[in-house]
Design a protein around this motif. Structure first.
Motif, short mmCIF file in Angstrom:
data_model
loop_
_atom_site.label_atom_id
_atom_site.label_comp_id
_atom_site.label_asym_id
_atom_site.label_seq_id
_atom_site.Cartn_x
_atom_site.Cartn_y
_atom_site.Cartn_z
N LYS A 4 0.97 -1.43 0.03
CA LYS A 4 -0.05 0.02 0.02
C LYS A 4 1.04 1.21 -0.01
N GLU A 5 1.87 1.11 0.85
CA GLU A 5 2.84 2.53 0.80
C GLU A 5 3.57 2.59 -0.35
N ALA A 6 3.73 1.42 -1.33
CA ALA A 6 4.54 1.72 -2.33
C ALA A 6 3.38 1.95 -3.65
N GLY A 7 2.14 2.23 -3.29
CA GLY A 7 1.20 2.60 -4.27
C GLY A 7 0.71 1.39 -4.89
N GLY A 8 0.55 -0.02 -4.38
CA GLY A 8 0.07 -1.33 -4.75
C GLY A 8 -1.27 -1.47 -4.16
N LYS A 9 -1.75 -2.78 -4.46
CA LYS A 9 -2.99 -3.15 -3.43
C LYS A 9 -2.90 -4.68 -3.05
N ALA A 10 -3.42 -4.80 -2.03
CA ALA A 10 -3.23 -6.09 -1.33
C ALA A 10 -4.64 -6.57 -0.91
N THR A 11 -5.10 -7.82 -1.48
CA THR A 11 -6.67 -8.15 -1.22
C THR A 11 -6.63 -9.56 -0.80
N ASN A 12 -7.73 -9.98 -0.26
CA ASN A 12 -7.95 -11.44 0.01
C ASN A 12 -9.01 -11.96 -1.11
N GLY A 13 -9.28 -10.80 -1.97
CA GLY A 13 -10.18 -11.35 -3.44
C GLY A 13 -11.57 -10.41 -2.97
N ILE A 14 -11.74 -10.28 -1.70
CA ILE A 14 -12.96 -9.63 -1.48
C ILE A 14 -12.79 -8.25 -0.59
N LYS A 15 -11.89 -8.14 0.23
CA LYS A 15 -11.73 -7.10 0.80
C LYS A 15 -9.97 -6.65 1.08
N ASP A 16 -9.59 -5.42 1.33
CA ASP A 16 -8.20 -5.05 1.64
C ASP A 16 -7.81 -5.86 2.61
N ILE A 17 -6.58 -6.47 2.35
CA ILE A 17 -6.10 -7.30 3.57
C ILE A 17 -5.82 -6.53 4.88
N LEU A 18 -5.57 -5.47 5.01
CA LEU A 18 -5.50 -4.92 6.07
C LEU A 18 -6.80 -4.42 6.85
N ASP A 19 -7.69 -4.73 6.28
CA ASP A 19 -9.10 -4.74 6.88
C ASP A 19 -9.53 -6.04 7.41
N VAL A 20 -8.93 -6.70 7.09
CA VAL A 20 -9.13 -8.40 7.63
C VAL A 20 -9.24 -8.71 9.02
N GLU A 21 -10.41 -9.06 9.79
CA GLU A 21 -10.47 -9.35 11.10
C GLU A 21 -9.50 -10.35 11.44
N VAL A 22 -8.66 -10.19 12.66
CA VAL A 22 -7.76 -11.27 12.87
C VAL A 22 -8.48 -11.97 14.14
N GLU A 23 -8.58 -13.36 14.03
CA GLU A 23 -9.01 -14.06 15.07
C GLU A 23 -8.18 -15.10 15.60
N ASP A 24 -6.94 -15.18 15.15
CA ASP A 24 -5.84 -16.07 15.72
C ASP A 24 -4.46 -15.84 14.99
N GLU A 80 -3.56 -1.56 -10.75
CA GLU A 80 -4.56 -1.79 -11.85
C GLU A 80 -4.95 -3.35 -11.97
N GLU A 81 -3.98 -4.36 -11.91
CA GLU A 81 -4.14 -5.55 -12.10
C GLU A 81 -4.82 -6.17 -11.07
N VAL A 82 -4.57 -5.75 -9.67
CA VAL A 82 -5.39 -6.45 -8.45
C VAL A 82 -6.81 -5.89 -8.71
N GLU A 83 -6.90 -4.72 -8.95
CA GLU A 83 -8.51 -4.19 -9.27
C GLU A 83 -8.81 -5.09 -10.11
N GLU A 84 -8.52 -5.42 -11.04
CA GLU A 84 -8.84 -6.48 -12.22
C GLU A 84 -9.38 -7.69 -11.54
N PHE A 85 -8.39 -8.18 -10.74
CA PHE A 85 -8.96 -9.62 -9.98
C PHE A 85 -9.92 -9.27 -9.22
N ILE A 86 -9.98 -8.39 -8.43
CA ILE A 86 -11.27 -8.04 -7.47
C ILE A 86 -12.55 -8.05 -8.46
N TYR A 87 -12.35 -7.49 -9.62
CA TYR A 87 -13.50 -7.42 -10.38
C TYR A 87 -13.99 -8.72 -10.90
N TYR A 88 -13.11 -9.53 -11.21
CA TYR A 88 -13.38 -11.21 -11.48
C TYR A 88 -14.13 -11.61 -10.35
#
Ligand code: P6P
Length: 320
Positions: A275-295, A308-316
């Motif tokens: 994110k700090e380098a202008g990219g994106k990281a997802t679990n396919g549905i939401k931003d990784i940094l927003d994923v609840e941690v249970e363990d 742009e490519e990660v956004e494409e994947f999220i669109y799929y």
């Protein structure tokens, strides 16, 4: 500029700086053990022990974890957790920072001399008891980074003011600044995935990779190349240097229902750096940094890289 000088000029949190410096000292030590083939650690063999998850621990996994924890005991760190520890370790002090690490990621590559590394995530306890502090979301990280033990020994680091790269000057045992503002190219024509598991993929991953493989005659209108090192830090280092999209999705195998990679000491630190380098990281549905941690050892699908490519994947993922 050396790491310590860079930190004192750009990061006003002196405790955080001390933790990062001690992590770099640990990495320097780990890299020397890995490279010192005549040491008494038989890196070709495996230890008898398994970690709590049943993975056979290579001697270097254990040694790396011990080295890291020793350096954290001598830093302003109140708690430590890692892939090699079943639960968190209370360092019994009243410091505020906690560290979660993958001491030696990619250790299955040790025997074949492929780059491996150490990944870390640093958070404040935020006045929480330790058992809750380790379960904060990735967005709460104060700093994150990873060391790559490869042809060069490098450090990718962020403390919320961009992603910075350092390289080890082995003569001086000091990390020196290489790039103070990494920017990942927004687009790419290179994907990284372990294609041997394609029969287990979810529909979005199958559709996305199929379209990449159809190249310029297909819906994506351009040819794609593929890389897969099988070492997260090596694949990530390439993406920070020239862009790309990395995919380790969940798949139909029970053990990979939530993906293979771990949220707290692989996906979250990578996601902050990306994110700090202008990219994106997802679990396919939401931003990784927003994923609840249970363990602490929770797994997560991880797709990251050129925005742009990660956004494409999220669109799929969202338009099956
Ligand atoms: P596979 C290494 O063991 C690791 O945890 C990551 O570093 C790497 O990206 C992934 O697993 C490789 O997984 O299934 O291709 O062996």
């Amino acid at each position: 500029m050396y790491l310590s000088e860079y930190l004192s000029k750009n990061c006003e949190d002196t405790s955080l700086n001390k933790v990062i410096i001690n992590l770099s000292i640990a990495a320097n030590k780990i890299s020397k053990v890995i490279r010192n083939l005549n040491n008494d650690i038989n890196i070709k063999g495996v230890s008898k022990t398994k970690n709590f998850d049943g993975d056979i621990q290579k001697p270097l996994d254990i040694l790396s974890d011990e080295m890291l924890m020793e350096l954290m005991r001598n830093a302003p760190v109140s708690g430590y957790a890692s892939e090699e520890q079943e639960g968190f370790v209370d360092l019994k002090n009243d410091h505020d920072l906690i560290v979660i690490a993958d001491p030696l990621d990619g250790s299955s590559n040790i025997d074949v001399n492929v780059s491996i590394g150490t990944i870390f995530s640093i958070m404040s306890q935020n006045n929480l008891p330790l058992e809750h502090a380790f379960l904060q979301k990735g967005s709460k990280q104060k700093a994150a980074g990873f060391f790559v033990y490869g042809p060069q020994i490098t450090l990718f680091l962020t403390f919320g003011k961009g992603t910075i790269a350092f390289g080890l000057d082995e003569n001086k045992s000091e990390f020196i600044l290489i790039n103070d503002k990494i920017k990942i190219p927004k687009s790419t024509s290179e994907f990284a995935i372990n294609a041997s598991y394609s029969r287990f993929w979810d529909k979005a991953t199958s559709n996305y990779i199929k379209d990449c493989q159809e190249g310029k005659d297909g819906p994506k209108g351009k040819d794609f190349g593929m890389r897969w090192v099988g070492s997260l830090v090596a694949d990530a280092s390439r993406i920070f240097n020239r862009g790309g999209i990395f995919l380790y999705p969940s798949d139909k195998r029970l053990k990979n229902k939530q993906g293979r990679l771990r949220l707290t000491y692989e996906a979250n630190p990578l996601a902050m750096l990306i994110k700090e380098a202008g990219g994106k990281a997802t679990n396919g549905i939401k931003d990784i940094l927003d994923v609840e941690v249970e363990d602490i050892h929770q797994r997560s699908p991880l797709i990251f890289g050129s925005s742009e490519e990660v956004e494409e994947f999220i669109y799929y993922s969202k338009n099956l």
